[in-house]
Scaffold this motif. Structure first.
Motif, PDB file in Angstrom:
ATOM      1  N   LYS A 320       0.837  -1.200   0.000  1.00 47.91           N
ATOM      2  CA  LYS A 320       0.000   0.000   0.000  1.00 47.91           C
ATOM      3  C   LYS A 320       0.877   1.258   0.000  1.00 47.91           C
ATOM      4  N   GLU A 321       1.909   1.211   0.850  1.00 52.26           N
ATOM      5  CA  GLU A 321       2.831   2.358   0.908  1.00 52.26           C
ATOM      6  C   GLU A 321       3.470   2.604  -0.461  1.00 52.26           C
ATOM      7  N   ILE A 324       0.981   4.283  -2.611  1.00 52.50           N
ATOM      8  CA  ILE A 324       0.854   5.714  -2.276  1.00 52.50           C
ATOM      9  C   ILE A 324       2.019   6.493  -2.869  1.00 52.50           C
ATOM     10  N   ARG A 325       3.220   5.969  -2.651  1.00 52.22           N
ATOM     11  CA  ARG A 325       4.408   6.661  -3.153  1.00 52.22           C
ATOM     12  C   ARG A 325       4.355   6.816  -4.667  1.00 52.22           C
ATOM     13  N   LYS A 326       3.909   5.737  -5.333  1.00 50.64           N
ATOM     14  CA  LYS A 326       3.830   5.818  -6.793  1.00 50.64           C
ATOM     15  C   LYS A 326       2.761   6.821  -7.212  1.00 50.64           C
ATOM     16  N   ALA A 327       1.623   6.826  -6.512  1.00 45.14           N
ATOM     17  CA  ALA A 327       0.530   7.727  -6.868  1.00 45.14           C
ATOM     18  C   ALA A 327       0.985   9.183  -6.783  1.00 45.14           C
ATOM     19  N   ILE A 328       1.826   9.483  -5.796  1.00 43.62           N
ATOM     20  CA  ILE A 328       2.224  10.884  -5.670  1.00 43.62           C
ATOM     21  C   ILE A 328       3.534  11.182  -6.389  1.00 43.62           C
ATOM     22  N   PRO A 406       0.571   0.714  -9.728  1.00 41.15           N
ATOM     23  CA  PRO A 406       0.096   1.582  -8.647  1.00 41.15           C
ATOM     24  C   PRO A 406      -1.379   1.365  -8.289  1.00 41.15           C
ATOM     25  N   VAL A 407      -2.206   1.078  -9.294  1.00 40.87           N
ATOM     26  CA  VAL A 407      -3.637   0.891  -9.013  1.00 40.87           C
ATOM     27  C   VAL A 407      -3.853  -0.307  -8.100  1.00 40.87           C
ATOM     28  N   LEU A 410      -2.449   0.253  -4.570  1.00 43.14           N
ATOM     29  CA  LEU A 410      -3.300   1.101  -3.736  1.00 43.14           C
ATOM     30  C   LEU A 410      -4.496   0.335  -3.208  1.00 43.14           C
ATOM     31  N   ARG A 411      -4.954  -0.639  -3.987  1.00 43.54           N
ATOM     32  CA  ARG A 411      -6.116  -1.411  -3.594  1.00 43.54           C
ATOM     33  C   ARG A 411      -5.772  -2.430  -2.504  1.00 43.54           C
TER      34      ARG A 411
ATOM     35  N   ASN B  51      -8.868   6.434 -12.287  1.00 42.58           N
ATOM     36  CA  ASN B  51      -7.472   5.990 -12.403  1.00 42.58           C
ATOM     37  C   ASN B  51      -6.847   6.482 -13.703  1.00 42.58           C
ATOM     38  N   LEU B  56      -2.866   7.010 -13.285  1.00 42.92           N
ATOM     39  CA  LEU B  56      -2.410   5.807 -12.596  1.00 42.92           C
ATOM     40  C   LEU B  56      -2.510   4.616 -13.534  1.00 42.92           C
ATOM     41  N   ARG B  83       1.886  12.604 -12.575  1.00 39.31           N
ATOM     42  CA  ARG B  83       1.190  12.450 -11.295  1.00 39.31           C
ATOM     43  C   ARG B  83       1.801  13.349 -10.241  1.00 39.31           C
ATOM     44  N   PHE B  89      -3.798  13.754  -5.430  1.00 38.57           N
ATOM     45  CA  PHE B  89      -4.798  12.745  -5.081  1.00 38.57           C
ATOM     46  C   PHE B  89      -5.294  12.918  -3.651  1.00 38.57           C
ATOM     47  N   LEU B  97       1.302   7.907   4.951  1.00 32.15           N
ATOM     48  CA  LEU B  97       2.294   6.958   5.451  1.00 32.15           C
ATOM     49  C   LEU B  97       2.162   6.940   6.969  1.00 32.15           C
ATOM     50  N   TYR B 112       9.969  13.745  -4.271  1.00 30.99           N
ATOM     51  CA  TYR B 112      10.028  13.088  -5.580  1.00 30.99           C
ATOM     52  C   TYR B 112      10.198  14.107  -6.705  1.00 30.99           C
TER      53      TYR B 112
END
Lengths: 413, 240
Positions: A320-321, A324-328, A406-407, A410-411, B51, B56, B83, B89, B97, B112
Motif C-alpha cells: 500500500k505504501e 501511495i508513493r507511486k501515486a504521488i 500503482p492501481v 493502492l487497492r 485511475n 495511474l 502524477r 490525489f 504513510l 520526488y
C-alpha cells in the motif's frame, strides 16, 4: 547525476525511517549478517595469522640454511623405498664433510629423539630432544632468555648439559630461574645451562624450538641410543641468501666425495631447503583458505537469504505504501533505490557489528595462543562484502516493488 | 484550451478467459477551474475512469490529452512525473504513510520532485496552514482524527500546486459533520482557482460540484450542470 545523488540521499533517509520503524525485525535480520560477516572476518584473520605464523616458523629455521639428510623432506620425485635404502649419515661423515666445505658460516650435526623430561613432580612425555654440537647455535637465529648454549668442551665431552626451549622452561620452572638447576632425561640428570627466548611459532608443533631441549649430540648417543642406530642431519648455514645456491653446489660435491660416489651414481642423500617447506606451507594455507571461505561464505549466504526473505516480506507488507508513493510521483527507479538502500543499510550495520564481534573474537582467541592477525584490509573486506550482500540480496525484492502497478498496490489491504 | 480531453476511451481487463469492459466508450472534456463530480454505482467504471484521469492507469483504446500532452502512450516514468507535478490525489482511506508525521507526508511529493529540504519543508508547512493544521505538523496519522488526516492528505495534494485535484470518495470514511467540513474546504479550494474532480456515489456530496457526470456500465449516462449547488457555510478552518 545530481538528481541521482539527490534520490540516493532521499532513498537513504526514507529507508532509515523504515528501518527505525521496524526495529525488532531489522535487528533480527541484521543478526544473520552480523554472524556472517564476523565469520568471514574471523576466518580471514585466522588465515592471515596462520600464514604469518608459518612464515615466522619457517624463518626461524633460517632462510640461508640447508639440511643434508637421508630423506628428502618435500621432494616426491625419489621413491621412498629408494631413500630408505640409502646409507645413514653418521658423525664420521659429518666431520669429513665439515673439513671439505669452505663456504658455510657454520656446519652442525643434529639428531632428534623423543624422551621424557622430569623436574621434581612435573614430567613431560615424548618431548623432542635435539642432539647437536656447539656449532648449532651459529646455524640458527635463536636468542637466549637466560644463560647460554653449551660450549665446545661440553659438546665434545658429551657432558650432561641441556638448553631448554621457552615453553618447556615455563612448564618445568614456572617460578624461578632454571639455569644451574638439574632436570632428568630418561633417568639421567642434566644441568640446565640456558633457556631460549620464546619463538612463538604456533605451527611448527614439536619442531618448534619452544617445545624442545638441546643437548650435546654425543650425550644423545651415550644416554639414549646407539650412534649407528639412526641417521643424523647436517645443518649448513650459508653466509647470505645470495650464496645459498653456491653453498648447495659445494655441499653436493663434498657429500659425493665423502660418500665416494662415481660420476654415474646418483646422490644417495638429499639437500633440503626452507623453500621446499615454504611451497608446501603455501599449498596447505591455500587449502585452508579455500575451505575457510567456502564455510564462512555459506554462513554469509544464509544471512543474505535472510535479508532477501525479510525484504520480500517488507515489500509485500508495504504494498500500500508503495502504491501511495507511486501515486504521488515516485518513479520505479526511486522505489528500487529506496529498497536497495534499505537492505544495503541493514547489511552495512550488520557488517559494522560483525566486524566488532570479530574484533572481540580475535582478542579472545589471542588469549589462547592461536595466531590471529586483524589487518586493515579486514575492515575493507567487511565493508565491501556486507554492502555487496545487501545490494545483491535486496535486488530481487526491490525490483518487485519497483514494478508494482500503482492501481493494484493502492487497492491492497 | 481544455485541461482534460478524452475521446472514445475504453478499458478492457483480461480476467482469465473473459474480457471485462470496465469502460466502453467515454468522451469528455474538463476545463480549468471546473468542479466536476463523477457519480455512479459500484461497478459502473467510475474508479477506472478516475485511475485513467489520474494517470495511474492508461486506457486500452482512445486518446487522453492532458494539458496539451498525449498521456495515452506514456511510459511509467513519464506518468509518474505527471502524477507528481500535475495531479493531487485525495483518497477515501486518506492513504498517509502511517509512521511519518504530517510534515513528512506532505513534503513527500516534493521529495520526488527533487526540491531541496529547506524549500520543501517551507512549502509543506504552508500547505498544512492552508488546511488549518499548523499546530499538527509533527503529529503522526494515528495521533490525528479522521478529518485531520484527510486535511493532511489534502495538503499533500495541494503542495505541488497541481493542475487538478482528484478526490476519490473523500468523505466516505468520515462522519457527516466532518465530511461537510472537508466539502467546505474543497469549495474554498475551488473558489481560489483549483480544478477539482470528485468521485462519489452520494448525491448529496456530488451536489457540491458545479457539474455532475453520471457513469453506468462503462458509459456516460448523463453529463449536466448542477442547478442548485450546495455552497457550504465556511467553517472555522477557512483559507487565509
Amino acid at each position: 547525476m545530481g538528481n541521482f545523488l539527490f534520490e540516493l540521499k532521499e532513498g537513504l533517509l526514507i529507508s532509515l525511517r523504515a528501518i527505525r520503524a521496524n526495529k525488532i525485525r531489522s535487528i533480527l535480520t541484521t543478526l544473520g549478517i552480523v554472524i556472517g560477516i564476523a565469520a568471514v572476518v574471523l576466518m580471514s584473520t585466522a588465515v592471515t595469522g596462520i600464514d604469518q605464523s608459518f612464515q615466522k616458523g619457517v624463518s626461524s629455521l633460517g632462510s640461508d640454511n640447508l639440511y643434508i639428510d637421508k630423506w628428502a623432506w618435500f621432494n616426491n620425485d625419489i621413491p621412498w623405498w629408494q631413500m630408505r635404502n640409502r646409507r645413514n649419515l653418521n658423525m664420521e661423515e659429518y666431520e669429513r664433510f665439515k673439513d671439505l666445505v669452505k663456504l658455510p658460516v657454520a656446519v652442525a650435526p643434529s639428531i632428534w629423539t623423543n624422551q621424557t623430561i622430569k623436574k621434581g613432580e612435573t614430567s613431560i612425555e615424548f618431548m623432542m630432544v635435539t642432539g647437536t654440537t656447539n656449532e648449532y647455535l651459529r646455524t640458527t637465529n635463536l636468542n637466549f632468555n637466560q644463560g647460554r648454549f653449551f660450549n665446545e668442551i661440553e659438546s665434545k665431552g658429551a657432558r650432561s648439559v641441556v638448553v631448554l626451549g621457552s615453553e618447556i622452561n615455563k612448564q618445568l620452572f614456572p617460578f624461578g630461574s632454571a639455569v644451574g638447576e638439574e632436570i632428568e632425561l630418561k633417568g639421567n640428570k642434566f644441568k640446565v645451562v640456558g633457556v631460549l627466548e620464546e619463538q612463538g611459532s604456533f605451527v611448527m608443533g614439536s619442531f618448534n624450538p619452544d617445545n624442545q631441549v638441546f643437548v650435546p649430540i654425543d650425550a644423545v648417543f651415550k644416554f639414549f641410543q646407539n650412534e649407528s642406530f639412526r641417521s643424523i642431519t647436517i645443518n649448513v648455514r650459508a653466509p647470505n641468501s645470495q650464496l645459498v645456491e653456491d653453498v648447495k653446489q659445494e655441499a653436493i660435491g663434498a657429500m659425493r666425495q665423502v660418500r665416494g660416489l662415481k660420476y654415474y651414481e646418483a646422490d644417495d642423500f638429499s639437500i633440503n631447503q626452507q623453500e621446499g617447506l615454504l611451497s608446501e606451507i603455501n599449498k596447505t594455507i591455500g587449502v585452508i583458505q579455500i575451505a575457510g571461505f567456502v564455510i564462512t561464505g555459506l554462513s554469509l549466504f544464509v544471512g543474505a537469504i535472510g535479508i532477501m526473505n525479510i525484504m520480500f516480506v517488507s515489500v509485500k507488507e508495504r504494498t500500500k505504501e508503495i502504491g501511495i508513493r507511486k501515486a504521488i510521483g515516485a518513479k520505479r527507479r526511486t522505489i528500487l533505490s529506496q529498497f536497495l538502500a534499505e537492505s544495503a543499510i541493514i547489511c552495512l550495520i550488520g557488517g559494522v557489528m560483525g566486524f566488532f564481534v570479530a574484533f572481540l573474537g580475535t582478542r579472545i582467541i589471542e588469549q589462547y595462543d592461536f595466531p590471529v592477525s586483524l589487518q586493515y584490509d579486514a575492515v575493507v573486506l567487511a565493508f565491501v562484502v556486507s554492502l555487496l550482500t545487501g545490494l545483491i540480496s535486496g535486488f530481487a525484492p526491490a525490483y518487485s516493488a519497483a514494478k508494482m502497478d500503482p492501481v493494484e498496490a493502492l487497492r491492497y489491504e | 484550451m481544455n485541461l482534460i480531453s478524452i475521446e472514445h476511451i475504453a478499458k478492457i481487463y483480461d480476467v482469465g478467459s473473459e474480457e471485462v469492459h470496465a469502460l466502453r466508450d467515454v468522451s469528455l472534456t474538463i476545463e480549468k477551474n471546473e468542479y466536476v463530480a463523477i457519480m455512479g454505482p459500484s461497478g459502473s467504471g467510475k474508479s477506472t475512469l478516475m485511475n485513467i484521469l489520474g494517470c495511474l492507469d492508461t486506457p486500452s483504446k482512445g486518446s487522453y490529452i492532458f494539458n496539451g500532452i498525449s498521456v495515452g502512450d506514456m511510459d511509467d516514468n513519464d506518468l509518474a512525473k505527471i502524477r507528481n507535478k500535475e495531479i493531487g490525489f485525495v483518497f477515501q482511506t486518506f492513504n498517509l504513510l502511517p509512521r511519518s508525521d504530517a510534515l513528512h507526508n506532505v513534503e513527500l511529493p516534493l521529495i520526488y520532485a527533487g526540491m531541496n529540504s529547506y524549500e520543501r519543508k517551507e512549502r509543506a508547512r504552508e500547505a498544512l496552514a492552508k488546511v488549518g493544521l499548523s499546530d499538527r505538523v509533527t503529529h503522526k496519522p494515528n495521533e490525528l482524527s479522521g478529518g485531520q488526516r484527510q486535511r493532511v492528505a489534502i495538503a499533500r495534494a495541494l503542495v505541488t500546486s497541481p493542475s487538478i485535484i482528484l478526490a476519490d470518495e473523500p468523505t466516505g470514511n468520515l462522519d457527516t459533520k466532518t465530511g461537510e467540513d472537508i466539502m467546505a474546504l474543497f469549495s474554498e479550494l475551488h473558489s481560489t482557482g483549483n480544478t477539482i474532480i470528485l468521485v462519489t456515489h452520494e448525491e448529496y456530496i456530488a451536489e457540491h460540484a458545479a457539474r455532475i457526470i453520471r457513469i453506468r456500465d462503462g458509459m456516460i449516462e448523463r453529463d449536466e450542470y448542477v442547478e442548485k449547488r450546495i455552497i457550504p457555510s465556511s467553517n472555522n478552518h477557512s483559507l487565509q
